[in-house]
Write an enzyme that holds these catalytic residues in place. Structure first.
Site, PDB file in Angstrom:
ATOM      1  N   TYR A 188      67.200   5.342 -15.173  1.00 50.58           N
ATOM      2  CA  TYR A 188      66.996   5.681 -13.763  1.00 50.58           C
ATOM      3  C   TYR A 188      66.345   7.049 -13.641  1.00 50.58           C
ATOM      4  O   TYR A 188      65.477   7.266 -12.787  1.00 50.58           O
ATOM      5  CB  TYR A 188      68.329   5.677 -13.000  1.00 50.58           C
ATOM      6  CG  TYR A 188      68.119   5.817 -11.509  1.00 50.58           C
ATOM      7  CD1 TYR A 188      67.904   4.700 -10.712  1.00 50.58           C
ATOM      8  CD2 TYR A 188      68.077   7.081 -10.906  1.00 50.58           C
ATOM      9  CE1 TYR A 188      67.672   4.823  -9.360  1.00 50.58           C
ATOM     10  CE2 TYR A 188      67.836   7.212  -9.552  1.00 50.58           C
ATOM     11  CZ  TYR A 188      67.638   6.079  -8.777  1.00 50.58           C
ATOM     12  OH  TYR A 188      67.397   6.208  -7.445  1.00 50.58           O
ATOM     13  N   PHE A 215      39.041   5.573   5.233  1.00 49.59           N
ATOM     14  CA  PHE A 215      39.574   4.391   4.561  1.00 49.59           C
ATOM     15  C   PHE A 215      40.765   3.932   5.373  1.00 49.59           C
ATOM     16  O   PHE A 215      41.511   4.745   5.927  1.00 49.59           O
ATOM     17  CB  PHE A 215      39.947   4.656   3.091  1.00 49.59           C
ATOM     18  CG  PHE A 215      40.330   3.372   2.418  1.00 49.59           C
ATOM     19  CD1 PHE A 215      39.360   2.409   2.162  1.00 49.59           C
ATOM     20  CD2 PHE A 215      41.647   3.075   2.126  1.00 49.59           C
ATOM     21  CE1 PHE A 215      39.704   1.178   1.619  1.00 49.59           C
ATOM     22  CE2 PHE A 215      41.998   1.843   1.581  1.00 49.59           C
ATOM     23  CZ  PHE A 215      41.026   0.895   1.321  1.00 49.59           C
ATOM     24  N   THR A 216      40.942   2.620   5.444  1.00 47.91           N
ATOM     25  CA  THR A 216      41.928   2.016   6.351  1.00 47.91           C
ATOM     26  C   THR A 216      43.321   2.635   6.250  1.00 47.91           C
ATOM     27  O   THR A 216      43.855   3.140   7.243  1.00 47.91           O
ATOM     28  CB  THR A 216      42.005   0.504   6.067  1.00 47.91           C
ATOM     29  OG1 THR A 216      42.252   0.334   4.669  1.00 47.91           O
ATOM     30  CG2 THR A 216      40.720  -0.211   6.440  1.00 47.91           C
ATOM     31  N   ASP A 270      40.986  11.869  -2.703  1.00 47.41           N
ATOM     32  CA  ASP A 270      41.359  10.474  -2.945  1.00 47.41           C
ATOM     33  C   ASP A 270      40.639  10.075  -4.229  1.00 47.41           C
ATOM     34  O   ASP A 270      39.441   9.791  -4.233  1.00 47.41           O
ATOM     35  CB  ASP A 270      40.946   9.581  -1.769  1.00 47.41           C
ATOM     36  CG  ASP A 270      41.341   8.116  -2.019  1.00 47.41           C
ATOM     37  OD1 ASP A 270      41.572   7.751  -3.184  1.00 47.41           O
ATOM     38  OD2 ASP A 270      41.403   7.344  -1.042  1.00 47.41           O
ATOM     39  N   LYS A 272      43.225   0.749  -9.437  1.00 48.34           N
ATOM     40  CA  LYS A 272      41.770   0.566  -9.561  1.00 48.34           C
ATOM     41  C   LYS A 272      41.298   1.165 -10.890  1.00 48.34           C
ATOM     42  O   LYS A 272      41.518   0.572 -11.936  1.00 48.34           O
ATOM     43  CB  LYS A 272      41.055   1.223  -8.374  1.00 48.34           C
ATOM     44  CG  LYS A 272      41.180   0.433  -7.061  1.00 48.34           C
ATOM     45  CD  LYS A 272      42.444   0.682  -6.324  1.00 48.34           C
ATOM     46  CE  LYS A 272      42.407   0.163  -4.899  1.00 48.34           C
ATOM     47  NZ  LYS A 272      43.710   0.285  -4.242  1.00 48.34           N
ATOM     48  N   ARG A 315      34.561  -6.146   5.544  1.00 46.32           N
ATOM     49  CA  ARG A 315      34.614  -4.699   5.724  1.00 46.32           C
ATOM     50  C   ARG A 315      33.699  -4.345   6.898  1.00 46.32           C
ATOM     51  O   ARG A 315      32.612  -3.813   6.737  1.00 46.32           O
ATOM     52  CB  ARG A 315      34.164  -3.950   4.460  1.00 46.32           C
ATOM     53  CG  ARG A 315      35.026  -4.147   3.255  1.00 46.32           C
ATOM     54  CD  ARG A 315      36.304  -3.328   3.206  1.00 46.32           C
ATOM     55  NE  ARG A 315      37.420  -3.803   3.982  1.00 46.32           N
ATOM     56  CZ  ARG A 315      38.645  -3.282   3.904  1.00 46.32           C
ATOM     57  NH1 ARG A 315      38.893  -2.280   3.083  1.00 46.32           N
ATOM     58  NH2 ARG A 315      39.621  -3.745   4.635  1.00 46.32           N
ATOM     59  N   PHE A 375      43.282  -6.433   9.607  1.00 46.18           N
ATOM     60  CA  PHE A 375      42.463  -7.309   8.753  1.00 46.18           C
ATOM     61  C   PHE A 375      43.304  -8.094   7.749  1.00 46.18           C
ATOM     62  O   PHE A 375      42.924  -9.176   7.338  1.00 46.18           O
ATOM     63  CB  PHE A 375      41.410  -6.463   8.014  1.00 46.18           C
ATOM     64  CG  PHE A 375      42.009  -5.278   7.332  1.00 46.18           C
ATOM     65  CD1 PHE A 375      42.503  -5.377   6.062  1.00 46.18           C
ATOM     66  CD2 PHE A 375      42.142  -4.061   8.005  1.00 46.18           C
ATOM     67  CE1 PHE A 375      43.112  -4.283   5.448  1.00 46.18           C
ATOM     68  CE2 PHE A 375      42.736  -2.964   7.404  1.00 46.18           C
ATOM     69  CZ  PHE A 375      43.230  -3.082   6.121  1.00 46.18           C
TER      70      PHE A 375
END
Ligand code: P61
Length: 462
Positions: A76, A128-129, A219, A262, A386, A453
């Site tokens: 943990y 970005f969303t 980001d 990614k 998009r 979306f």
């Protein structure tokens, strides 16, 4: 003997395990997309032949990563794997402190809540969303300061993610530096079509923000892909290793949010990285409320190990050349066929220009959503809208945001598909393009409140 970089790229791996895919019949596809409310997010993956919905969490892990999974220390607190991850982040990205999160938006949530106050403005190189939503939920307003070229799909600017320094400085002067908690800088800007920012531009942003004492939050979801374009296109970096370019980018910023699903080649995971000790302590305290203890933040020990190894693999020269090379291959095929796509071809996907492909549809008839549904119908290829659907509504007026870019993203997972898959995709896009004049639009049938979306449903217009 020729240098390998003068020869064609090839995948720097061979395939050890395969997962069958199949194309269901046209009738079955018609039924599936109708049941999904013409939203590709609502399709079942078993009904998809080639899945180009996203490059997020869809990469194939290496044998080393899988071996690392077996070394998971599922304690943990204080798992060995956390320390491996922390070391990898310090070594390859250079940030001092790490707070793990379950994925990118966990880190976005924390940085937004910690730094943004009601009435603040957050400039960024295109929205970005999830990033924008978290800024808004914290009481901020996102302001786009990307160069105008980024909004033009046909403009060939090599660094379309660059910041327009005049737009940024005007905003600072207009609102006051104390209303700007940080500048949000993405590498490889997703919504612009996977476009890079140059180091030259980032250095200027750093200089300007230093003048006003404003931090930069990076980001860094696709930082290695951005670094590859810098190596290809920016003078003076031709011979610089990707690893060094990545580190230089990070060194110009104060902290970062990362969706490790990614670039970093894992199926789940992310982190918030910070240089400021005090802010780090606050984030470390906050993570226990929303994600988990500060040495796992929502990830299992084995996931952190796979991520530590994935970071190392992501900055490998051969890997990144083949990864971006495959995307370029698909893009160039489509360009040769005359299909309107965002240029230059981006790093993680090829973006179809739905406005140009379906000029007879107004933005209210949802051209990109329509095109994504048609692509699925043609050959079971899943892509992502998009455009106006992704852009959501203006929180103040409640009206649709109408972005310049109305795109369909064909996103390439890393190390998953072959060039033959890319050929089949190009063939299908061309087939849909040939029958474009007969395609009718869509209208909203159901619209949820947040990030619409993902879960909206649509009906066919006659
Ligand atoms: C994607 F349709 N991207 O591209 P999380 N920053 C950046 C991302 O690309 C990103 C996140 C932060 C996804 C998944 C996704 O509108 C959508 O790990 C540049 O997904 O939480 C994610 O990281 C968030 C798809 C996200 C979407 C939002 O496919």
């Amino acid at each position: 003997m020729a240098d390998k970089n003068e020869r064609s790229w090839a995948e720097p791996y061979k395939i050890k395990m395969v997962e069958p895919v199949r194309m269901i019949s046209r009738e079955e596809r018609e039924k599936a997309i109708k049941e999904a409310g013409y939203n590709t997010f609502l399709l079942r993956s078993r009904d998809v032949y080639i899945d180009l919905l996203t490059d997020s969490g869809t990469s194939a892990m290496s044998d080393r990563q899988w071996a690392g999974m077996m070394m998971g220390d599922e304690a943990y607190a204080g798992s060995d794997n956390f320390y491996h991850l922390e070391e990898a982040i310090q070594k390859y990205y250079g940030y001092e402190h790490v707070v793990p999160t379950h994925q990118g938006r966990g880190a976005e949530h924390m940085i937004s809540q910690l730094m943004i106050d009601e009435g603040d403005f957050v400039p960024g190189n295109m929205y970005f969303t999830t990033t924008k939503l978290h800024q808004e939920l914290a009481g901020g307003t996102f302001v786009d300061v990307i160069i105008d070229e980024a909004h033009d799909p046909e403009n060939e600017h090599p660094f379309k993610a660059n910041v327009d320094l005049n737009k940024l400085e005007d905003l600072i002067k207009d609102k006051g530096a104390d209303k700007i908690p940080y500048v949000s800088i993405a590498t490889s800007v997703n919504m612009a079509g996977g476009q890079p920012i140059s180091l030259g531009n980032l250095k200027k942003v750093r200089k300007l923000t230093n003048k006003y004492d404003i931090p930069i939050i990076h980001d860094m979801t696709r930082v290695a892909e951005n670094a590859y374009f810098i190596k290809q296109r920016e003078e003076g970096y031709e011979d610089t290793p990707i690893k060094e370019i990545v580190k230089e980018i990070c060194s110009l910023t104060d902290g970062a949010t990362m969706s490790a699903k990614k670039d970093a080649l894992v199926n789940i995971g992310g982190f918030l990285a910070l240089n400021d000790e005090e802010l780090f302590r606050k984030a470390q305290n906050m993570v226990v409320v929303y994600e988990g203890l500060h040495t796992y933040g929502g990830m299992a020990g084995r996931d952190m190990e796979a991520l530590a190894i994935g970071i190392t693999e992501s900055v490998d020269e051969d890997h990144i050349r083949a990864r971006v090379g495959q995307v370029q291959y698909l893009g160039e095929n489509l360009l040769d066929m005359g299909v309107p796509v965002v240029r230059p071809i981006g790093s993680h996907g090829v973006f179809l220009n739905a406005k140009k492909i379906l000029p007879h549809l107004s933005q209210d008839e949802l051209p990109a959503q329509t095109l994504a549904a048609e692509l699925y119908l043609d050959a079971g290829i899943r892509s992502m809208e998009r455009g106006v659907v992704s852009a959501g509504r203006n929180p103040e007026t409640g009206k649709h945001n109408y972005p310049e870019l109305e795109l369909v993203r064909l996103t390439i997972p890393r190390r998953v598909y072959t060039q033959a898959h890319m050929d089949v995709v190009a063939e299908s896009v061309d087939a849909v393009y040939q029958q474009r004049e007969d395609i009718t639009g869509l209208a909203f049938d159901y619209e949820p409140e947040y990030l619409r979306f993902f879960q909206s449903r649509f009906k066919k217009l006659k």
